[in-house]
Design a protein around this motif. Sequence first.
Motif, short mmCIF file in Angstrom:
data_model
loop_
_atom_site.label_atom_id
_atom_site.label_comp_id
_atom_site.label_asym_id
_atom_site.label_seq_id
_atom_site.Cartn_x
_atom_site.Cartn_y
_atom_site.Cartn_z
N UNK A 103 -24.05 -22.49 44.92
CA UNK A 103 -23.49 -21.16 44.72
C UNK A 103 -23.35 -20.82 43.23
N UNK A 104 -22.99 -19.57 42.99
CA UNK A 104 -22.76 -19.12 41.61
C UNK A 104 -21.67 -19.95 40.93
N UNK A 105 -20.62 -20.28 41.69
CA UNK A 105 -19.51 -21.04 41.10
C UNK A 105 -19.97 -22.41 40.63
N UNK A 106 -20.85 -23.04 41.39
CA UNK A 106 -21.37 -24.35 40.99
C UNK A 106 -22.20 -24.22 39.72
N UNK A 107 -23.04 -23.18 39.67
CA UNK A 107 -23.87 -22.98 38.48
C UNK A 107 -23.00 -22.71 37.26
N UNK A 108 -21.97 -21.88 37.41
CA UNK A 108 -21.08 -21.59 36.30
C UNK A 108 -20.45 -22.87 35.75
N UNK A 109 -19.98 -23.72 36.66
CA UNK A 109 -19.37 -24.98 36.25
C UNK A 109 -20.38 -25.88 35.55
N UNK A 110 -21.58 -25.95 36.08
CA UNK A 110 -22.61 -26.83 35.52
C UNK A 110 -23.05 -26.36 34.15
N UNK A 111 -23.28 -25.06 33.99
CA UNK A 111 -23.74 -24.54 32.71
C UNK A 111 -22.66 -24.64 31.64
N UNK A 112 -21.41 -24.44 32.03
CA UNK A 112 -20.31 -24.56 31.06
C UNK A 112 -20.24 -25.96 30.49
N UNK A 113 -20.39 -26.97 31.36
CA UNK A 113 -20.22 -28.34 30.92
C UNK A 113 -21.47 -28.88 30.24
N UNK A 114 -22.64 -28.32 30.58
CA UNK A 114 -23.89 -28.91 30.11
C UNK A 114 -24.49 -28.20 28.91
N UNK A 115 -24.22 -26.90 28.73
CA UNK A 115 -24.92 -26.13 27.71
C UNK A 115 -23.91 -25.31 26.90
N UNK A 116 -23.28 -25.95 25.91
CA UNK A 116 -22.26 -25.24 25.15
C UNK A 116 -22.77 -24.38 24.03
N UNK A 117 -24.10 -24.37 23.73
CA UNK A 117 -24.57 -23.69 22.53
C UNK A 117 -25.38 -22.44 22.82
N UNK A 118 -25.10 -21.78 23.95
CA UNK A 118 -25.71 -20.49 24.22
C UNK A 118 -25.20 -19.49 23.20
N UNK A 119 -25.99 -18.45 22.84
CA UNK A 119 -25.51 -17.48 21.85
C UNK A 119 -24.14 -16.91 22.17
N UNK A 120 -23.87 -16.63 23.44
CA UNK A 120 -22.54 -16.15 23.82
C UNK A 120 -21.93 -17.18 24.76
N UNK A 121 -21.14 -18.07 24.22
CA UNK A 121 -20.59 -19.17 25.01
C UNK A 121 -19.47 -18.68 25.89
N UNK A 122 -19.46 -19.13 27.14
CA UNK A 122 -18.46 -18.69 28.10
C UNK A 122 -17.38 -19.76 28.24
N UNK A 123 -16.61 -19.99 27.20
CA UNK A 123 -15.60 -21.04 27.23
C UNK A 123 -14.24 -20.44 26.93
N UNK A 124 -13.46 -20.17 27.97
CA UNK A 124 -12.17 -19.52 27.78
C UNK A 124 -11.18 -20.43 27.09
N UNK A 125 -11.36 -21.74 27.20
CA UNK A 125 -10.41 -22.67 26.59
C UNK A 125 -10.40 -22.52 25.08
N UNK A 126 -11.59 -22.23 24.49
CA UNK A 126 -11.69 -22.15 23.05
C UNK A 126 -11.55 -20.75 22.52
#
Length: 212
Positions: A103-126
């Motif tokens: 699902x989308x939720x799984x992809x979101x979790x996987x991409x957040x943890x695996x690919x932190x250097x996208x031009x627009x990073x989706x990391x709310x913690x930071x």
Amino acid sequence: MRIVAATNKDLKQSINQGMFREDLYYRLNVVPLRLPPLRDRAEDIPDLVRHFVQQAEKEGLDVKRFDQEALELMKAHAWPGNVRELENVVRRLTALYPQDVITREIIESELRSDIPDSPIEKSSARTGSMSISQAVEENMRQYFSSFGEGLPPAGLYDRVLAEMEYPLILAALTATRGNQIKAADLLGLNRNTLRKKIRELGVSVYRSSRSA
């Protein structure tokens, strides 16, 4: 003897910087083939995902199905590692997740943890305490730093705007339960412009029986 060589670097720029031998460049540069990065051919991603799932099945892994929202999110991602990175993500999902449907939720979790250097990073913690402008500035600084002495591929302006537009429009549609009139008003767009952007960006429209 035939030599097939591949690189993601601008060799002419590397020659000018003294980082690549000019004579070797002209020995290799006989029939150049330029393959656009995966982010510029997002329409290929669903077919590539199916291909990698089939490969995993032949190797004895469980068959997985990616729902449409998961594929749309993958199409919107920048994929700095191109096809090899996509393949690694698909193989990891088929090997580690017990769900039959990704699902989308799984992809979101996987991409957040695996690919932190996208031009627009989706990391709310930071970026949670930052303004939108500060968050974008910080992420762009990190993105440029990831290329060292080099520069990102050309077309950065359009790629960054597309990455910002997709989650913005999706958030507005989700908040308004798929009501495009309300979403257009929320975004300050006319309805026809919003519809055009939904089509161009491939945004999955959230619908609710309670939407007007």
